[in-house]
Write an enzyme that holds these catalytic residues in place. Structure first.
Site, mmCIF file in Angstrom:
data_model
loop_
_atom_site.group_PDB
_atom_site.id
_atom_site.type_symbol
_atom_site.label_atom_id
_atom_site.label_comp_id
_atom_site.label_asym_id
_atom_site.label_seq_id
_atom_site.Cartn_x
_atom_site.Cartn_y
_atom_site.Cartn_z
ATOM 1 N N GLU A 330 38.637 108.182 -6.527
ATOM 2 C CA GLU A 330 37.333 107.502 -6.332
ATOM 3 C C GLU A 330 37.550 106.164 -5.629
ATOM 4 O O GLU A 330 37.090 105.121 -6.083
ATOM 5 C CB GLU A 330 36.649 107.281 -7.683
ATOM 6 C CG GLU A 330 36.572 108.532 -8.531
ATOM 7 C CD GLU A 330 35.799 108.334 -9.827
ATOM 8 O OE1 GLU A 330 36.227 107.506 -10.648
ATOM 9 O OE2 GLU A 330 34.770 108.990 -10.001
ATOM 10 N N CYS A 421 28.242 107.538 -15.423
ATOM 11 C CA CYS A 421 28.164 106.101 -15.106
ATOM 12 C C CYS A 421 27.066 105.780 -14.102
ATOM 13 O O CYS A 421 26.406 104.740 -14.209
ATOM 14 C CB CYS A 421 29.513 105.625 -14.571
ATOM 15 S SG CYS A 421 30.193 106.671 -13.277
HETATM 16 O O1 FUB Z 1 35.780 104.591 -15.495
HETATM 17 C C1 FUB Z 1 34.422 104.273 -15.740
HETATM 18 C C2 FUB Z 1 33.570 104.781 -14.621
HETATM 19 O O2 FUB Z 1 33.685 106.193 -14.564
HETATM 20 C C3 FUB Z 1 33.976 104.332 -13.247
HETATM 21 O O3 FUB Z 1 33.447 103.110 -12.852
HETATM 22 C C4 FUB Z 1 33.480 105.437 -12.401
HETATM 23 O O4 FUB Z 1 34.063 105.447 -11.130
HETATM 24 C C5 FUB Z 1 33.824 106.651 -13.218
HETATM 25 O O5 FUB Z 1 35.134 107.020 -13.017
HETATM 26 ZN ZN ZN Z 2 29.325 105.896 -11.237
#
Ligand code: FUB
Ligand code: ZN
Length: 675
Positions: A330, A421
């Protein structure tokens, strides 16, 4: 006094008292101060509809999903130390915090006793789940001997292995600060302060050292510092930031988990100069660095984030403002690694970019940061939520083609995700947007976003209201009524967007194919004025009187945008922009396809507002060519067709199919795919 008036008075007192405290406790701060969201009332079609949908649909749906998925149950079990952590991720607690944060912003604007009571009941549940020393983390507290996944056998030891204990704390603080500011109640704030005091006792120079595994606790601590004046919180935020870059990673590894880049932990932050690693983590780190730089005067943090910003906007941003190109991790890719077919572009990363760019503006007073903020907000961010308010993108694709499928980008929205999230981040961002419109520095007022409604400011102890009337983002005619309580010397700085000055974004990564030459015209009380542009703002200094009227005419034309040649995927292609809006073609309007459309250099565009389409959008039309394969599969040709392009943010609201942001200008090659 009815309930709404009573609430407004209370908010007024609260903001006043917290600003008084701020002025007393903090001499050093951002040179420019935002006008708080509670002082700005929208009367705007585009945003009010979204804020109302967020209030009536997204917030209830989000609470309902926190409940039905077991997120609330986790807190109940933590209070009783009974049961088994029943969701998947240790950071699932934050979905409740983020929804409370969004609901609090919403309550400030729209009193709702039932919602206020519901928040209190949730806060009570959270309170009971908090351990006596302030620790709050359901994945451990439910059954400390058998903690949930990623939590680790003891407190904090897995912080750098995904336990997210400090991430949960950060979101708790953000929610608590919003809830306190909006309602004046201390119930969530006191929970947050107890937790922050535990962190102060646990971490620090002579105590435990850790670089938070997922940043946000830094911004959260700063929020608590602003409210409480307790310097320990600011010191701890700085301490956490300075912990990065001291762990023994395998520097030679290309894997970013192994070399520390994923966590922005490979080298100390003051030596960093690229936007790197996990994009949401990065945005929250840089925002925290900006906060600490502003509040301490630390110039090394400032220099680092200036360099990193140049890198991100110059080499790592998609044309519609999204960031975080790579799905695996990500994360940010290498410079110019901006593929369309596999673009990841997490919605949370776009939200984080808004947080960071706002802070960069408050530090520097340059409109280029708001240009990026606006581009992100109107495009790659609100694409993350469907027009129904209850379907979301986690990733924001640049292209969906029937010829390729990737696991990285979603072709359609979902109601919720196992890792959810993004929806809950949207919940908290949307109602906070009034806080991004105005800012001030002494008797200088910055007008950053063009959203109809009224901002109420205080300049030199005098009230000044600014009322905007416009039909933005569809129309460039802007009107501002300036209303001081009595004649007032002030400088109004109106942002003249880069897009209206022949600049697609504030770097050379994307450029208009040809200059327009059209200038923005400004009149005061009907008379055109000559104006200077300083740091991207038209500066108008005068003694303002009641009902002075400023009009600004931003040239809104369809602009062809080309990418720097270094972006492989965009070579020979064009993207379409009009004002702040980026466009795409979707299957639904283009005979079932989008990736077969060629937009030649000489295409002539018309723009038409369609009130019945996608809650009202301005569509672009042009006679173009499309590639056709005849049914025999033996002949390929191009034929005339009408391109209909819709705002990028509005795609995927009418079913699943092809979409593209970039269009080839001519056919240069053909790859035959077999199915
Ligand atoms: O790790 C917490 C949240 O979940 C992150 O900010 C997002 O990218 C997802 O991985
Ligand atoms: Zn998110």
């Amino acid at each position: 006094m009815n309930e709404k008036q009573a609430m407004k008075t209370k908010i007024g007192i609260l903001i006043w008292s917290s600003l008084t405290l701020t002025a007393y406790a903090q001499k050093q701060d951002y040179p420019i101060q935002p006008v708080p969201f509670t002082s700005v009332k929208f009367a705007d079609k585009f945003w009010n509809a979204r804020i109302e949908t967020n209030r009536t649909v997204t917030i209830p749906a989000s609470f309902q999903r926190c409940d039905s998925t077991g997120r609330i149950k986790n807190f109940i079990m933590a209070a009783e130390h009974k049961g088994k952590f029943c969701t998947v991720y240790p950071f699932d607690d934050t979905d409740i915090y983020k929804t409370i944060e969004g609901a609090s912003y919403s309550l400030a604007e729209h009193p709702d006793p039932a919602l206020a009571r519901y928040l209190d009941s949730l806060i009570n549940i959270i309170h009971k789940a908090q351990e006596p020393d302030g620790y709050l983390y359901t994945a451990r507290s439910i059954d400390p001997l058998n903690p949930g996944p990623w939590a680790g056998p003891e407190r904090w030891i897995n912080e750098q292995k995904m336990s997210h204990e400090l991430y949960n704390a950060g979101h708790l603080y953000e929610a608590a600060a919003a809830h306190y500011m909006a309602t004046g109640k201390r119930n969530l704030l006191d929970i947050a302060l107890r937790n922050a005091d535990l962190l102060v006792r646990t971490f620090g120079p002579q105590k435990k050292h850790v670089a938070p595994g997922h940043e946000i606790v830094e911004m959260g601590l700063v929020r608590l510092y602003r409210i409480s004046g307790k310097k320990d919180y600011l010191d701890l935020a700085k301490f956490f930031i300075e912990q990065r870059g001291h762990k023994d990673y395998n520097k030679k590894s290309k894997n970013e988990f192994e070399n520390g880049k994923y966590f922005q932990d490979d080298i100390p932050v003051i030596a960093q100069d690229e936007a790197e690693g996990h994009a949401v983590r990065a945005m929250y780190l840089y925002s925290g660095m900006a906060d600490v730089a502003a509040l301490t005067g630390d110039t090394s943090f400032l220099k680092a984030i200036d360099r990193i910003w140049d890198n991100m906007v110059g080499k790592k941003m998609y044309v519609q403002g999204s960031i975080g190109a790579v799905g695996d991790g990500e994360r940010f890719g290498e410079n110019y690694e901006l593929p369309n077919a596999t673009a990841y572009n997490e919605t949370c990363a776009a939200i984080g970019s808004v947080f960071w760019n706002q802070r960069m503006f408050l530090l520097h007073g340059d409109s280029k940061y708001i240009d990026v903020l606006e581009k992100t907000l109107y495009n790659g961010l609100i694409s993350g939520v469907g027009l129904d308010g209850k379907s979301f993108f986690y990733t924001n694709a640049m292209q969906i083609s029937k010829n390729f499928r990737t696991e990285d980008t979603e072709p359609e929205r979902s109601g919720w995700f196992t890792c959810s999230c993004c929806p809950t981040n949207v919940v908290r961002l949307i109602p906070s947007i009034p806080g991004y419109v105005y800012a001030q520095n002494g008797n200088s007022v910055y007008i950053n976003l063009f959203i109809s409604g009224t901002g109420n400011l205080i300049i030199n102890n005098k009230k000044l209201s600014i009322t905007q009337q416009n039909n933005y983002p569809w129309d460039g005619a802007l009107q501002f009524t300036i209303n001081p309580e009595s004649a007032l010397e002030a400088t109004i700085r109106i942002r003249i967007p880069g897009w209206a000055q022949d600049e697609a974004i504030p770097s050379n990564l994307y450029q208009y194919e040809s200059p327009s030459g059209k200038k923005t015209e400004i009149s005061v009380n009907g008379k055109q004025v000559a104006y200077e542009i300083e740091h991207g703002y038209a500066v108008i200094s005068r003694k303002w009187k009641k009902n002075d009227r400023v009009t600004v005419d931003l040239p809104m034309e369809v602009r062809r945008v080309a990418a720097l040649d270094k972006i492989d995927d965009d070579k020979g292609k064009v993207a379409l922009q009009r004002g702040p809006i980026m466009y795409c073609a979707e299957w639904k309007d283009n005979n079932g396809q989008a990736c077969n459309i060629i937009v030649p250099r000489d295409a002539v565009f018309s723009s038409v507002y369609d009130a019945n389409l996608l809650n009202g959008v301005l569509v672009l039309k042009a006679d173009v060519r499309s590639v056709q394969i005849d049914p025999s599969g033996q002949n390929i040709n191009t034929q005339n067709t009408t391109l209909t392009a819709i705002p990028y943010y509005s795609w995927a609201n009418r079913g699943k199919g092809e979409m593209t942001v970039w269009f080839p200008e001519r056919v240069t090659d053909l790859t035959l795919l077999t199915k």
